[in-house]
Motif scaffolding. Structure first.
Motif, PDB file in Angstrom:
ATOM      1  N   LEU A   5       0.848  -1.173   0.000  1.00 57.01           N
ATOM      2  CA  LEU A   5       0.000   0.000   0.000  1.00 57.01           C
ATOM      3  C   LEU A   5       0.889   1.230   0.000  1.00 57.01           C
ATOM      4  O   LEU A   5       1.807   1.346   0.807  1.00 57.01           O
ATOM      5  N   LEU A   6       0.636   2.174  -0.913  1.00 56.62           N
ATOM      6  CA  LEU A   6       1.535   3.303  -1.091  1.00 56.62           C
ATOM      7  C   LEU A   6       0.724   4.578  -1.265  1.00 56.62           C
ATOM      8  O   LEU A   6      -0.133   4.652  -2.146  1.00 56.62           O
ATOM      9  N   PRO A   7       0.941   5.607  -0.412  1.00 57.09           N
ATOM     10  CA  PRO A   7       0.239   6.886  -0.617  1.00 57.09           C
ATOM     11  C   PRO A   7       0.547   7.437  -2.000  1.00 57.09           C
ATOM     12  O   PRO A   7       1.684   7.366  -2.488  1.00 57.09           O
ATOM     13  N   LEU A   8      -0.467   8.003  -2.674  1.00 57.16           N
ATOM     14  CA  LEU A   8      -0.296   8.446  -4.052  1.00 57.16           C
ATOM     15  C   LEU A   8       0.817   9.464  -4.244  1.00 57.16           C
ATOM     16  O   LEU A   8       1.572   9.379  -5.216  1.00 57.16           O
ATOM     17  N   PRO A   9       0.952  10.476  -3.363  1.00 57.06           N
ATOM     18  CA  PRO A   9       2.071  11.425  -3.568  1.00 57.06           C
ATOM     19  C   PRO A   9       3.425  10.724  -3.568  1.00 57.06           C
ATOM     20  O   PRO A   9       4.307  11.070  -4.360  1.00 57.06           O
ATOM     21  N   HIS A  10       3.605   9.727  -2.697  1.00 59.72           N
ATOM     22  CA  HIS A  10       4.866   8.995  -2.669  1.00 59.72           C
ATOM     23  C   HIS A  10       5.047   8.177  -3.940  1.00 59.72           C
ATOM     24  O   HIS A  10       6.162   8.053  -4.446  1.00 59.72           O
ATOM     25  N   ALA A  11       3.951   7.618  -4.448  1.00 61.52           N
ATOM     26  CA  ALA A  11       4.042   6.843  -5.684  1.00 61.52           C
ATOM     27  C   ALA A  11       4.506   7.724  -6.833  1.00 61.52           C
ATOM     28  O   ALA A  11       5.319   7.307  -7.657  1.00 61.52           O
ATOM     29  N   ARG A  12       3.979   8.952  -6.903  1.00 63.13           N
ATOM     30  CA  ARG A  12       4.401   9.870  -7.970  1.00 63.13           C
ATOM     31  C   ARG A  12       5.882  10.231  -7.800  1.00 63.13           C
ATOM     32  O   ARG A  12       6.639  10.267  -8.776  1.00 63.13           O
ATOM     33  N   GLN A  13       6.295  10.528  -6.558  1.00 63.38           N
ATOM     34  CA  GLN A  13       7.682  10.923  -6.307  1.00 63.38           C
ATOM     35  C   GLN A  13       8.654   9.811  -6.690  1.00 63.38           C
ATOM     36  O   GLN A  13       9.750  10.071  -7.169  1.00 63.38           O
ATOM     37  N   LEU A  14       8.236   8.572  -6.478  1.00 65.65           N
ATOM     38  CA  LEU A  14       9.105   7.436  -6.768  1.00 65.65           C
ATOM     39  C   LEU A  14       8.977   6.949  -8.204  1.00 65.65           C
ATOM     40  O   LEU A  14       9.631   5.992  -8.603  1.00 65.65           O
ATOM     41  N   GLY A  15       8.109   7.620  -8.987  1.00 64.28           N
ATOM     42  CA  GLY A  15       7.932   7.210 -10.372  1.00 64.28           C
ATOM     43  C   GLY A  15       7.153   5.912 -10.517  1.00 64.28           C
ATOM     44  O   GLY A  15       7.284   5.226 -11.534  1.00 64.28           O
ATOM     45  N   LEU A  16       6.331   5.578  -9.526  1.00 65.17           N
ATOM     46  CA  LEU A  16       5.593   4.325  -9.541  1.00 65.17           C
ATOM     47  C   LEU A  16       4.102   4.518  -9.827  1.00 65.17           C
ATOM     48  O   LEU A  16       3.344   3.549  -9.822  1.00 65.17           O
ATOM     49  N   TYR A  17       3.700   5.765 -10.085  1.00 66.14           N
ATOM     50  CA  TYR A  17       2.264   6.033 -10.191  1.00 66.14           C
ATOM     51  C   TYR A  17       1.601   5.213 -11.285  1.00 66.14           C
ATOM     52  O   TYR A  17       0.511   4.656 -11.093  1.00 66.14           O
ATOM     53  N   GLU A  18       2.245   5.120 -12.458  1.00 61.97           N
ATOM     54  CA  GLU A  18       1.636   4.394 -13.573  1.00 61.97           C
ATOM     55  C   GLU A  18       1.602   2.895 -13.329  1.00 61.97           C
ATOM     56  O   GLU A  18       0.894   2.166 -14.010  1.00 61.97           O
ATOM     57  N   ARG A  19       2.377   2.427 -12.348  1.00 63.19           N
ATOM     58  CA  ARG A  19       2.362   0.998 -12.027  1.00 63.19           C
ATOM     59  C   ARG A  19       1.634   0.736 -10.704  1.00 63.19           C
ATOM     60  O   ARG A  19       1.732  -0.353 -10.142  1.00 63.19           O
ATOM     61  N   THR A  20       0.903   1.756 -10.229  1.00 63.24           N
ATOM     62  CA  THR A  20       0.160   1.633  -8.978  1.00 63.24           C
ATOM     63  C   THR A  20      -1.305   1.341  -9.265  1.00 63.24           C
ATOM     64  O   THR A  20      -1.933   2.024 -10.067  1.00 63.24           O
ATOM     65  N   ILE A  21      -1.835   0.312  -8.644  1.00 66.58           N
ATOM     66  CA  ILE A  21      -3.244  -0.049  -8.795  1.00 66.58           C
ATOM     67  C   ILE A  21      -4.061   0.771  -7.800  1.00 66.58           C
ATOM     68  O   ILE A  21      -3.808   0.735  -6.597  1.00 66.58           O
ATOM     69  N   ILE A  22      -5.024   1.524  -8.313  1.00 65.30           N
ATOM     70  CA  ILE A  22      -5.944   2.284  -7.460  1.00 65.30           C
ATOM     71  C   ILE A  22      -7.319   1.648  -7.600  1.00 65.30           C
ATOM     72  O   ILE A  22      -7.862   1.573  -8.704  1.00 65.30           O
ATOM     73  N   LEU A  23      -7.872   1.182  -6.492  1.00 70.16           N
ATOM     74  CA  LEU A  23      -9.154   0.491  -6.517  1.00 70.16           C
ATOM     75  C   LEU A  23     -10.066   1.109  -5.462  1.00 70.16           C
ATOM     76  O   LEU A  23      -9.681   1.219  -4.293  1.00 70.16           O
ATOM     77  N   VAL A  24     -11.252   1.524  -5.890  1.00 66.90           N
ATOM     78  CA  VAL A  24     -12.224   2.139  -4.990  1.00 66.90           C
ATOM     79  C   VAL A  24     -13.512   1.319  -5.017  1.00 66.90           C
ATOM     80  O   VAL A  24     -14.053   1.045  -6.082  1.00 66.90           O
ATOM     81  N   THR A  25     -13.980   0.913  -3.846  1.00 63.25           N
ATOM     82  CA  THR A  25     -15.238   0.175  -3.773  1.00 63.25           C
ATOM     83  C   THR A  25     -15.856   0.409  -2.401  1.00 63.25           C
ATOM     84  O   THR A  25     -15.382   1.234  -1.628  1.00 63.25           O
ATOM     85  N   ALA A  26     -16.929  -0.304  -2.103  1.00 62.16           N
ATOM     86  CA  ALA A  26     -17.602  -0.198  -0.813  1.00 62.16           C
ATOM     87  C   ALA A  26     -18.151  -1.564  -0.444  1.00 62.16           C
ATOM     88  O   ALA A  26     -18.327  -2.426  -1.309  1.00 62.16           O
ATOM     89  N   ASP A  27     -18.431  -1.765   0.837  1.00 64.43           N
ATOM     90  CA  ASP A  27     -18.935  -3.073   1.251  1.00 64.43           C
ATOM     91  C   ASP A  27     -20.444  -3.175   1.113  1.00 64.43           C
ATOM     92  O   ASP A  27     -20.974  -4.284   0.985  1.00 64.43           O
ATOM     93  N   HIS A  28     -21.159  -2.070   1.104  1.00 65.37           N
ATOM     94  CA  HIS A  28     -22.617  -2.103   0.951  1.00 65.37           C
ATOM     95  C   HIS A  28     -23.134  -0.705   0.686  1.00 65.37           C
ATOM     96  O   HIS A  28     -22.446   0.290   0.907  1.00 65.37           O
ATOM     97  N   GLY A  29     -24.374  -0.646   0.207  1.00 59.86           N
ATOM     98  CA  GLY A  29     -25.057   0.631   0.078  1.00 59.86           C
ATOM     99  C   GLY A  29     -26.000   0.820   1.259  1.00 59.86           C
ATOM    100  O   GLY A  29     -25.956   0.065   2.233  1.00 59.86           O
ATOM    101  N   ASP A  30     -26.858   1.819   1.158  1.00 62.14           N
ATOM    102  CA  ASP A  30     -27.827   2.090   2.209  1.00 62.14           C
ATOM    103  C   ASP A  30     -29.187   2.371   1.593  1.00 62.14           C
ATOM    104  O   ASP A  30     -29.285   2.953   0.510  1.00 62.14           O
ATOM    105  N   GLU A  31     -30.220   1.959   2.307  1.00 61.80           N
ATOM    106  CA  GLU A  31     -31.581   2.196   1.858  1.00 61.80           C
ATOM    107  C   GLU A  31     -32.123   3.459   2.495  1.00 61.80           C
ATOM    108  O   GLU A  31     -31.936   3.685   3.695  1.00 61.80           O
ATOM    109  N   PHE A  32     -32.760   4.291   1.697  1.00 62.56           N
ATOM    110  CA  PHE A  32     -33.390   5.515   2.186  1.00 62.56           C
ATOM    111  C   PHE A  32     -34.888   5.459   1.907  1.00 62.56           C
ATOM    112  O   PHE A  32     -35.437   6.286   1.194  1.00 62.56           O
ATOM    113  N   TYR A  33     -35.499   4.416   2.428  1.00 63.81           N
ATOM    114  CA  TYR A  33     -36.945   4.195   2.375  1.00 63.81           C
ATOM    115  C   TYR A  33     -37.446   3.844   0.980  1.00 63.81           C
ATOM    116  O   TYR A  33     -38.630   3.958   0.700  1.00 63.81           O
ATOM    117  N   GLU A  34     -36.557   3.398   0.091  1.00 61.49           N
ATOM    118  CA  GLU A  34     -37.018   2.945  -1.222  1.00 61.49           C
ATOM    119  C   GLU A  34     -37.941   1.729  -1.080  1.00 61.49           C
ATOM    120  O   GLU A  34     -38.847   1.535  -1.879  1.00 61.49           O
TER     121      GLU A  34
END
Length: 209
Positions: A5-34
Protein backbone atom coordinates in the motif's frame (compact mmCIF):
# COMPACT_ATOMS: atom_id res chain seq x y z
CA UNK A 1 5.75 -8.96 -8.36
CA UNK A 2 5.49 -7.27 -4.99
CA UNK A 3 2.37 -5.81 -3.42
CA UNK A 4 2.23 -2.88 -1.00
CA UNK A 5 0.00 0.00 0.00
CA UNK A 6 1.54 3.30 -1.09
CA UNK A 7 0.24 6.89 -0.62
CA UNK A 8 -0.30 8.45 -4.05
CA UNK A 9 2.07 11.42 -3.57
CA UNK A 10 4.87 9.00 -2.67
CA UNK A 11 4.04 6.84 -5.68
CA UNK A 12 4.40 9.87 -7.97
CA UNK A 13 7.68 10.92 -6.31
CA UNK A 14 9.11 7.44 -6.77
CA UNK A 15 7.93 7.21 -10.37
CA UNK A 16 5.59 4.32 -9.54
CA UNK A 17 2.26 6.03 -10.19
CA UNK A 18 1.64 4.39 -13.57
CA UNK A 19 2.36 1.00 -12.03
CA UNK A 20 0.16 1.63 -8.98
CA UNK A 21 -3.24 -0.05 -8.79
CA UNK A 22 -5.94 2.28 -7.46
CA UNK A 23 -9.15 0.49 -6.52
CA UNK A 24 -12.22 2.14 -4.99
CA UNK A 25 -15.24 0.18 -3.77
CA UNK A 26 -17.60 -0.20 -0.81
CA UNK A 27 -18.93 -3.07 1.25
CA UNK A 28 -22.62 -2.10 0.95
CA UNK A 29 -25.06 0.63 0.08
CA UNK A 30 -27.83 2.09 2.21
CA UNK A 31 -31.58 2.20 1.86
CA UNK A 32 -33.39 5.51 2.19
CA UNK A 33 -36.95 4.20 2.37
CA UNK A 34 -37.02 2.94 -1.22
CA UNK A 35 -38.47 -0.28 0.18
CA UNK A 36 -39.86 1.03 3.47
CA UNK A 37 -36.64 0.73 5.43
CA UNK A 38 -33.53 2.63 6.39
CA UNK A 39 -29.86 1.72 6.61
CA UNK A 40 -28.49 -1.66 5.62
CA UNK A 41 -28.09 -5.25 6.70
CA UNK A 42 -31.75 -6.27 6.52
CA UNK A 43 -32.57 -6.83 2.84
CA UNK A 44 -31.03 -7.55 -0.57
CA UNK A 45 -32.51 -4.87 -2.80
CA UNK A 46 -30.14 -3.23 -5.28
CA UNK A 47 -29.78 0.00 -3.30
CA UNK A 48 -27.85 -2.15 -0.80
CA UNK A 49 -26.06 -4.48 -3.21
CA UNK A 50 -24.94 -2.15 -6.00
CA UNK A 51 -21.72 -0.44 -4.97
CA UNK A 52 -19.04 1.32 -7.00
CA UNK A 53 -16.04 -0.58 -8.29
CA UNK A 54 -13.52 1.77 -9.86
CA UNK A 55 -10.07 0.57 -10.88
CA UNK A 56 -7.25 2.73 -12.23
CA UNK A 57 -4.50 0.71 -13.85
CA UNK A 58 -4.09 1.97 -17.45
CA UNK A 59 -1.79 -0.87 -18.47
CA UNK A 60 -4.70 -3.30 -18.18
CA UNK A 61 -7.90 -1.24 -17.87
CA UNK A 62 -7.98 1.61 -20.44
CA UNK A 63 -9.50 4.90 -19.36
CA UNK A 64 -13.27 4.92 -19.81
CA UNK A 65 -13.57 1.13 -19.95
CA UNK A 66 -16.89 -0.13 -18.54
CA UNK A 67 -17.52 -3.81 -17.91
CA UNK A 68 -21.07 -4.89 -18.56
CA UNK A 69 -20.77 -8.03 -16.45
CA UNK A 70 -21.74 -7.93 -12.79
CA UNK A 71 -18.74 -8.13 -10.48
CA UNK A 72 -18.78 -9.48 -6.94
CA UNK A 73 -16.67 -8.75 -3.88
CA UNK A 74 -15.19 -12.24 -4.17
CA UNK A 75 -13.74 -11.14 -7.54
CA UNK A 76 -11.52 -8.49 -5.96
CA UNK A 77 -8.84 -10.80 -4.60
CA UNK A 78 -8.26 -12.81 -7.80
CA UNK A 79 -8.28 -9.56 -9.81
CA UNK A 80 -5.64 -7.91 -7.62
CA UNK A 81 -3.51 -11.05 -7.55
CA UNK A 82 -3.52 -11.29 -11.36
CA UNK A 83 -2.70 -7.59 -11.75
CA UNK A 84 0.29 -8.15 -9.44
CA UNK A 85 1.42 -11.29 -11.25
CA UNK A 86 0.66 -13.53 -8.29
CA UNK A 87 -0.73 -17.02 -8.78
CA UNK A 88 -4.35 -17.48 -7.67
CA UNK A 89 -5.01 -19.02 -4.28
CA UNK A 90 -6.46 -22.53 -4.31
CA UNK A 91 -10.14 -22.63 -3.46
CA UNK A 92 -11.07 -19.09 -4.45
CA UNK A 93 -14.62 -18.90 -5.78
CA UNK A 94 -14.31 -15.47 -7.38
CA UNK A 95 -12.83 -14.83 -10.80
CA UNK A 96 -10.41 -12.23 -12.06
CA UNK A 97 -11.95 -9.32 -13.97
CA UNK A 98 -8.81 -9.00 -16.08
CA UNK A 99 -9.47 -9.80 -19.71
CA UNK A 100 -13.26 -9.47 -19.59
CA UNK A 101 -14.81 -7.64 -22.51
CA UNK A 102 -16.84 -4.45 -22.19
CA UNK A 103 -19.68 -6.14 -24.08
CA UNK A 104 -20.46 -9.78 -23.21
CA UNK A 105 -20.36 -12.26 -26.06
CA UNK A 106 -23.89 -13.21 -27.20
CA UNK A 107 -23.16 -16.92 -26.74
CA UNK A 108 -21.97 -16.42 -23.16
CA UNK A 109 -24.58 -17.25 -20.52
CA UNK A 110 -25.01 -14.56 -17.84
CA UNK A 111 -23.02 -15.35 -14.73
CA UNK A 112 -25.30 -15.84 -11.70
CA UNK A 113 -24.50 -13.56 -8.77
CA UNK A 114 -25.38 -14.73 -5.24
CA UNK A 115 -26.01 -12.62 -2.13
CA UNK A 116 -27.20 -13.37 1.39
CA UNK A 117 -27.93 -11.50 4.62
CA UNK A 118 -28.82 -12.50 8.17
CA UNK A 119 -30.40 -9.92 10.47
CA UNK A 120 -31.68 -10.93 13.88
CA UNK A 121 -34.13 -13.77 13.29
CA UNK A 122 -34.56 -12.89 9.61
CA UNK A 123 -32.61 -13.96 6.56
CA UNK A 124 -32.65 -13.32 2.85
CA UNK A 125 -30.94 -14.83 -0.19
CA UNK A 126 -30.76 -13.54 -3.74
CA UNK A 127 -29.54 -14.51 -7.17
CA UNK A 128 -29.31 -12.34 -10.26
CA UNK A 129 -28.79 -13.90 -13.66
CA UNK A 130 -28.78 -11.41 -16.49
CA UNK A 131 -31.83 -9.17 -16.27
CA UNK A 132 -33.73 -11.29 -13.74
CA UNK A 133 -33.24 -11.25 -9.98
CA UNK A 134 -34.89 -13.45 -7.36
CA UNK A 135 -34.97 -12.65 -3.64
CA UNK A 136 -35.96 -15.29 -1.08
CA UNK A 137 -36.79 -13.77 2.32
CA UNK A 138 -37.59 -15.43 5.65
CA UNK A 139 -38.85 -13.61 8.74
CA UNK A 140 -40.22 -15.69 11.58
CA UNK A 141 -42.81 -18.03 10.04
CA UNK A 142 -43.21 -15.87 6.94
CA UNK A 143 -41.53 -16.73 3.63
CA UNK A 144 -41.55 -14.64 0.45
CA UNK A 145 -40.08 -14.81 -3.04
CA UNK A 146 -39.71 -11.62 -5.08
CA UNK A 147 -38.85 -11.87 -8.78
CA UNK A 148 -37.81 -8.73 -10.65
CA UNK A 149 -36.81 -7.80 -14.19
CA UNK A 150 -34.12 -5.31 -13.20
CA UNK A 151 -33.66 -4.16 -16.81
CA UNK A 152 -37.25 -2.94 -17.01
CA UNK A 153 -37.72 -2.29 -13.29
CA UNK A 154 -34.32 -1.21 -11.87
CA UNK A 155 -35.94 0.17 -8.70
CA UNK A 156 -37.43 -3.28 -7.95
CA UNK A 157 -40.97 -2.06 -7.36
CA UNK A 158 -43.01 -4.50 -9.49
CA UNK A 159 -42.38 -8.14 -8.55
CA UNK A 160 -43.63 -11.01 -10.71
CA UNK A 161 -45.24 -14.19 -9.43
CA UNK A 162 -42.26 -16.50 -9.12
CA UNK A 163 -44.39 -19.61 -9.70
CA UNK A 164 -46.00 -18.46 -12.97
CA UNK A 165 -43.21 -16.43 -14.59
CA UNK A 166 -41.22 -18.43 -17.21
CA UNK A 167 -37.87 -18.00 -15.40
CA UNK A 168 -39.27 -18.26 -11.86
CA UNK A 169 -39.01 -22.01 -11.17
CA UNK A 170 -35.52 -22.26 -12.69
CA UNK A 171 -34.25 -19.31 -10.62
CA UNK A 172 -35.73 -20.86 -7.45
CA UNK A 173 -33.83 -24.05 -8.21
CA UNK A 174 -30.64 -22.11 -8.99
CA UNK A 175 -30.91 -20.12 -5.77
CA UNK A 176 -31.40 -23.30 -3.74
CA UNK A 177 -28.26 -24.75 -5.33
CA UNK A 178 -26.22 -21.61 -4.62
CA UNK A 179 -27.45 -21.57 -1.01
CA UNK A 180 -26.27 -25.15 -0.59
CA UNK A 181 -22.86 -24.32 -2.06
CA UNK A 182 -22.52 -21.31 0.23
CA UNK A 183 -23.38 -23.37 3.31
CA UNK A 184 -20.92 -26.06 2.27
CA UNK A 185 -18.10 -23.54 1.93
CA UNK A 186 -19.00 -21.41 4.93
CA UNK A 187 -16.44 -20.77 7.66
CA UNK A 188 -17.51 -22.13 11.03
CA UNK A 189 -18.23 -19.43 13.64
CA UNK A 190 -15.78 -18.91 16.47
CA UNK A 191 -16.22 -17.20 19.82
CA UNK A 192 -13.53 -14.60 20.48
CA UNK A 193 -12.91 -12.04 23.20
CA UNK A 194 -12.38 -8.49 22.00
CA UNK A 195 -10.59 -5.70 23.83
CA UNK A 196 -12.57 -2.75 25.30
CA UNK A 197 -11.36 -0.30 22.61
CA UNK A 198 -12.59 -2.55 19.76
CA UNK A 199 -15.85 -3.10 21.63
CA UNK A 200 -16.37 0.67 21.92
CA UNK A 201 -15.70 1.11 18.19
CA UNK A 202 -18.18 -1.63 17.24
CA UNK A 203 -20.79 -0.10 19.55
CA UNK A 204 -20.26 3.35 18.00
CA UNK A 205 -20.85 1.84 14.55
CA UNK A 206 -24.09 0.21 15.72
CA UNK A 207 -22.90 -3.39 15.61
CA UNK A 208 -23.21 -3.82 19.38
CA UNK A 209 -25.99 -2.61 21.65
Amino acid sequence: GSMMLLPLPHARQLGLYERTIILVTADHGDEFYEHHGWGHGHSLFNELLRVPLIVRYPAVFPQGMHLAQIAQHIDLMPTILELCGVAPVTGMVGRSLVGLEETPQPATAPRPVYSEVFHGGSSAFAVQEGRFKLIEAHSGSKDAWLLFDVAEDPQEQQPFDVNTHPVGPRLKQLLASLREQAQHGAVLPQTVKIDPHTEDQLRALGYLH
